[in-house]
Design a protein around this motif. Structure first.
Motif, mmCIF file in Angstrom:
data_model
loop_
_atom_site.group_PDB
_atom_site.id
_atom_site.type_symbol
_atom_site.label_atom_id
_atom_site.label_comp_id
_atom_site.label_asym_id
_atom_site.label_seq_id
_atom_site.Cartn_x
_atom_site.Cartn_y
_atom_site.Cartn_z
ATOM 1 N N UNK A 268 0.813 -1.223 0.000
ATOM 2 C CA UNK A 268 0.000 0.000 0.000
ATOM 3 C C UNK A 268 0.844 1.270 0.000
ATOM 4 N N UNK A 269 1.952 1.278 0.723
ATOM 5 C CA UNK A 269 2.757 2.491 0.798
ATOM 6 C C UNK A 269 3.220 2.901 -0.586
ATOM 7 N N UNK A 270 3.493 1.883 -1.411
ATOM 8 C CA UNK A 270 3.939 2.198 -2.766
ATOM 9 C C UNK A 270 2.748 2.253 -3.720
ATOM 10 N N UNK A 271 1.885 1.213 -3.615
ATOM 11 C CA UNK A 271 0.781 1.112 -4.563
ATOM 12 C C UNK A 271 -0.218 2.246 -4.376
ATOM 13 N N UNK A 272 -0.451 2.629 -3.114
ATOM 14 C CA UNK A 272 -1.391 3.708 -2.833
ATOM 15 C C UNK A 272 -0.958 4.988 -3.503
ATOM 16 N N UNK A 273 0.358 5.146 -3.622
ATOM 17 C CA UNK A 273 0.868 6.294 -4.354
ATOM 18 C C UNK A 273 0.630 7.613 -3.665
ATOM 19 N N UNK A 274 0.105 7.593 -2.436
ATOM 20 C CA UNK A 274 -0.181 8.836 -1.737
ATOM 21 C C UNK A 274 1.099 9.608 -1.450
ATOM 22 N N UNK A 275 1.040 10.909 -1.655
ATOM 23 C CA UNK A 275 2.217 11.740 -1.427
ATOM 24 C C UNK A 275 2.635 11.672 0.038
ATOM 25 N N UNK A 276 1.598 11.624 0.923
ATOM 26 C CA UNK A 276 1.894 11.616 2.348
ATOM 27 C C UNK A 276 2.637 10.348 2.727
ATOM 28 N N UNK A 277 2.111 9.217 2.224
ATOM 29 C CA UNK A 277 2.732 7.947 2.553
ATOM 30 C C UNK A 277 4.136 7.896 1.979
ATOM 31 N N UNK A 278 4.280 8.436 0.794
ATOM 32 C CA UNK A 278 5.596 8.444 0.161
ATOM 33 C C UNK A 278 6.552 9.277 1.002
ATOM 34 N N UNK A 279 6.040 10.420 1.511
ATOM 35 C CA UNK A 279 6.878 11.270 2.339
ATOM 36 C C UNK A 279 7.277 10.530 3.607
ATOM 37 N N UNK A 280 6.295 9.794 4.170
ATOM 38 C CA UNK A 280 6.591 9.021 5.369
ATOM 39 C C UNK A 280 7.651 7.975 5.072
ATOM 40 N N UNK A 281 7.511 7.317 3.935
ATOM 41 C CA UNK A 281 8.473 6.285 3.571
ATOM 42 C C UNK A 281 9.861 6.889 3.413
ATOM 43 N N UNK A 282 9.929 8.077 2.806
ATOM 44 C CA UNK A 282 11.245 8.672 2.607
ATOM 45 C C UNK A 282 11.839 9.089 3.948
ATOM 46 N N UNK A 283 10.927 9.456 4.880
ATOM 47 C CA UNK A 283 11.429 9.784 6.219
ATOM 48 C C UNK A 283 12.110 8.572 6.833
ATOM 49 N N UNK A 284 11.475 7.408 6.654
ATOM 50 C CA UNK A 284 12.063 6.178 7.182
ATOM 51 C C UNK A 284 13.358 5.855 6.455
ATOM 52 N N UNK A 285 13.394 6.119 5.188
ATOM 53 C CA UNK A 285 14.590 5.810 4.412
ATOM 54 C C UNK A 285 15.770 6.644 4.889
ATOM 55 N N UNK A 286 15.477 7.870 5.359
ATOM 56 C CA UNK A 286 16.537 8.752 5.826
ATOM 57 C C UNK A 286 17.119 8.341 7.167
ATOM 58 N N UNK A 287 16.466 7.456 7.866
ATOM 59 C CA UNK A 287 16.961 7.057 9.192
ATOM 60 C C UNK A 287 18.369 6.548 9.100
#
Lengths: 287, 368
Positions: A268-287
């Motif tokens: 869902x984080x990817x498939x949903x394509x939501x900008x918010x979720x994507x932003x959240x994912x990138x936040x996690x990626x930056x950890x």
């Protein structure tokens, strides 16, 4: 935490829509004065938790108790009277009414005037309007809404509307406040303002809060504890720092290495394509 | 503090709640009341008095429909049915049993309200156009009952309505104040518009207090209304009860004024006429309902009166021949056109026009 000091107990709640399992065996507690954040990728079931809590959805299994009172099976209006207030992800204000009337609707369950006494505008109808207006004005002061008092809500900008919705929820004198993405669509400054308002509300009014939010920076800053959902399952619960380093959580947001290699778009984080979720994912990626 | 009272400044919450907040507004209301009593005296035109009487009756029904459709958002095409119920209450209680004016009017309100309360629960399951369709069914059900309940309604041929119109020393067929005797039309003007005033006041009180706010919340966002603690069933059904009670009062007055009613008086066309009134006057506005009733109420009378000078309109009131429209058909066309024009050009109706005019005059000679 022992059972006595808990405000809300959400135990083994499962919710299905046909074949879709929106929530499965979700359990968590909210202590008095606690700010609990619920996070998870799009479609994880965060808003479903809110809808179960205030009676919009009826889960098939489990129990939701507010100070020992079972909420499942009660109508939304009855749950509001028990002290659960809520804001909506996509604004649900009464757009043709002014700010004062919107806030007075928050007082609705505390007032008693019916059709007959209202029609006569006599005694209680009138005195109630004045006494409850006083409380609304306190909330207006707290959230700095003074300039908009008599403006029709539909004509106001988005950020103000979000604040009015928070104000309406606070006017209900709730024990538990549910905030569904209070900073969605806000810029950095508005987000910081909102976080400040939320903290001030907690401090001044002593309300427990459940916060659903995609803005991870804000969640990690203000939450006491975090519950992480994925596909309707609780995958982690704990203090913000603990949750951040939990491998299951990181996998939920970023996918497991194997998935990442396969480049699957199923999540869902990817498939949903939501900008918010994507932003959240990138936040996690930056950890 | 006394010096501050001359300023336009709200100092207490009580002041913020006043219906007429400025002195000028209060003076205007007083002038309207005095004028209302004196006006029919100096006004002798029976035609225009009857137009105003019918408009007043329509205003009462329209306020009722506006509470339901304008304030609660429940679109109803069944208003004509409740108006008919009221008229037959006047026939039964007033005409057959000769009870007092207040009692047959009250009975109409109570029975109209009860039947409205029975129909109300449909609104819990249906919304928008679905509710409109169900309420439409009510009109046809009503027509069937009214045509066949001959003891009460006289069947399709109609029945005369002659309820008592005395209230203590006041006789509303020929009202006498001092040594001044009012004609029937003049007396009815006072009776009808007094009830319009009362209805407007009561309705305004409802919409500005807790139940009215709940109704408007349901109209704007029903899920949110429920989540803040508004019980949908209570307020939807409540709106139906109040609305149909007012419709029935309007119907009872209509019957008493016209002295003769037939089932075709409560056709779908009447429901549409009321929808036209609240759209033209202003959805969600009490005084808009009155403005709309004056405007829309006058139209059919004018068309009827001046049909001779309008081209393509038949000289007779019913039936068309060849290229000519009947007066009835022309009225239908005008109502249709009014609804469309107002919805497109001024969806908030005459009430908004009036509001704009007031703002303009207040700022005059400046634009803003």
């Amino acid at each position: 935490m022992d059972g006595v000091s808990d405000l809300l107990e959400f135990r083994e709640v499962s919710l299905r829509f046909g074949g879709v399992q929106a929530l499965s065996h979700v359990s968590f507690i909210v202590a008095n004065d606690e700010l609990l954040a619920v996070i998870g990728p799009n479609g994880a079931g965060k808003t479903s938790i809110f809808n179960c809590l205030n009676g919009v959805y009826r889960p098939q299994q489990g129990s939701i108790r507010l100070e020992g009172t079972e909420l499942i099976g009660r109508r939304p209006a009855a749950i509001a009277a028990l002290g659960v207030a809520r804001t909506f992800q996509n604004l649900a204000l009464f757009t043709n009414l002014d700010v004062v009337d919107n806030l007075m609707l928050g007082r609705h369950h505390l007032m008693r005037t019916g059709f007959v006494s209202g029609a006569l505008w006599w005694g209680r109808a009138k005195s109630e309007e004045v006494s409850h207006r006083r409380r609304c004005e306190e909330i207006i002061d707290l959230l700095e809404l003074q300039p908009y008092r008599h403006a029709r809500v539909g004509t106001l900008p988005y950020g103000i509307k979000k604040r009015i919705e928070l104000a309406r929820a606070l006017c209900m004198d709730p024990k538990l406040l549910l905030l569904d993405e209070p900073v969605a669509g806000m810029n950095l400054e508005e987000t910081e303002d909102t976080a400040r308002y939320i903290l001030e509300v907690r401090e001044r009014l002593g309300i427990s809060v459940i916060l659903v939010e995609h803005d991870m920076r804000m969640v990690m800053d203000i939450a006491d504890r975090v519950v992480v959902l994925d596909f309707g399952l609780v995958i982690a619960t704990g203090a913000p720092a603990e949750v951040q380093s939990d491998p299951a959580v990181i996998a939920a947001y970023l996918g497991t290495p194997a998935e990442a290699v396969a480049g699957t778009g199923e999540h869902p984080a990817a498939a949903g394509g939501g900008a918010k979720a994507a932003a959240a994912a990138s936040w996690w990626a930056d950890r | 503090m006394p010096r501050l009272r001359n300023l336009h400044m709200t100092l207490r919450y009580q002041d913020d709640l006043r219906l007429f907040r400025s002195r000028y507004a209060r003076a205007a209301v007083l002038a309207l009341l005095v004028g209302g009593v004196l006006f029919p005296l100096s006004f002798k035109s029976e035609f225009w008095l009857s137009v105003l009487d019918y408009a007043g009756i329509a205003a009462i029904g329209a306020i009722g429909l506006n509470l339901l459709t304008g304030y609660t958002g429940q679109v109803s095409l069944g208003h004509a049915f409740f108006i008919g119920v009221g008229a037959y209450c006047a026939v039964f209680f007033g005409g057959h049993h000769h009870v007092n004016l207040l009692i047959w009017l009250g009975a109409a309100a109570v029975i109209g309200g009860l039947i409205g309360g029975l129909v109300g629960p449909f609104a819990l399951r249906l919304r928008g156009s679905y509710l409109a369709i169900v309420s439409l069914g009510l009109v046809f059900l009503g027509l069937h009952v009214f045509r066949n309940w001959t003891q009460l309604t006289g069947g399709p041929g109609g029945t005369s309505v002659a309820p008592p119109l005395k209230l203590g020393p006041l006789d509303f067929t020929k009202l006498q104040i001092g040594n001044q005797v009012y004609s029937r039309n003049q007396s009815f003007f006072l009776l009808i518009w007094a009830i319009v005033g009362l209805t407007a006041l009561v309705s305004k009180n409802i919409v500005r207090s807790r139940p009215g706010r709940a109704m408007q919340a349901i109209r704007d966002r029903d899920v949110a209304a429920e989540v803040v603690g508004v019980r949908l069933a209570r307020y939807k059904i409540g709106a139906f009860v109040v609305s149909s009670a007012l419709a029935a009062v309007a119907g009872a007055l209509f019957g008493a004024y016209q002295q003769f009613v037939q089932p075709d008086n409560w056709s779908l066309f009447v429901s549409i006429q009321y929808i036209a009134i609240i759209i033209v006057g202003g959805i969600g506005s009490i005084y808009g309902s009155v403005l709309g009733a004056l405007f829309v109420g006058a139209v059919p009378q004018l068309v009827d009166r001046y049909s001779k000078s309008i081209p393509f309109v038949a000289k007779t009131a019913v039936g068309s021949s060849g290229f000519h429209l009947s007066v009835f058909q022309l009225n239908q066309i005008i109502f249709g056109a009014l609804i469309v024009l107002f919805l497109v050009l001024e969806p908030r109706g005459l009430a908004a026009v009036w509001q704009r005019l007031k703002t303009y005059l207040r700022a005059w000679p400046f634009s803003y």
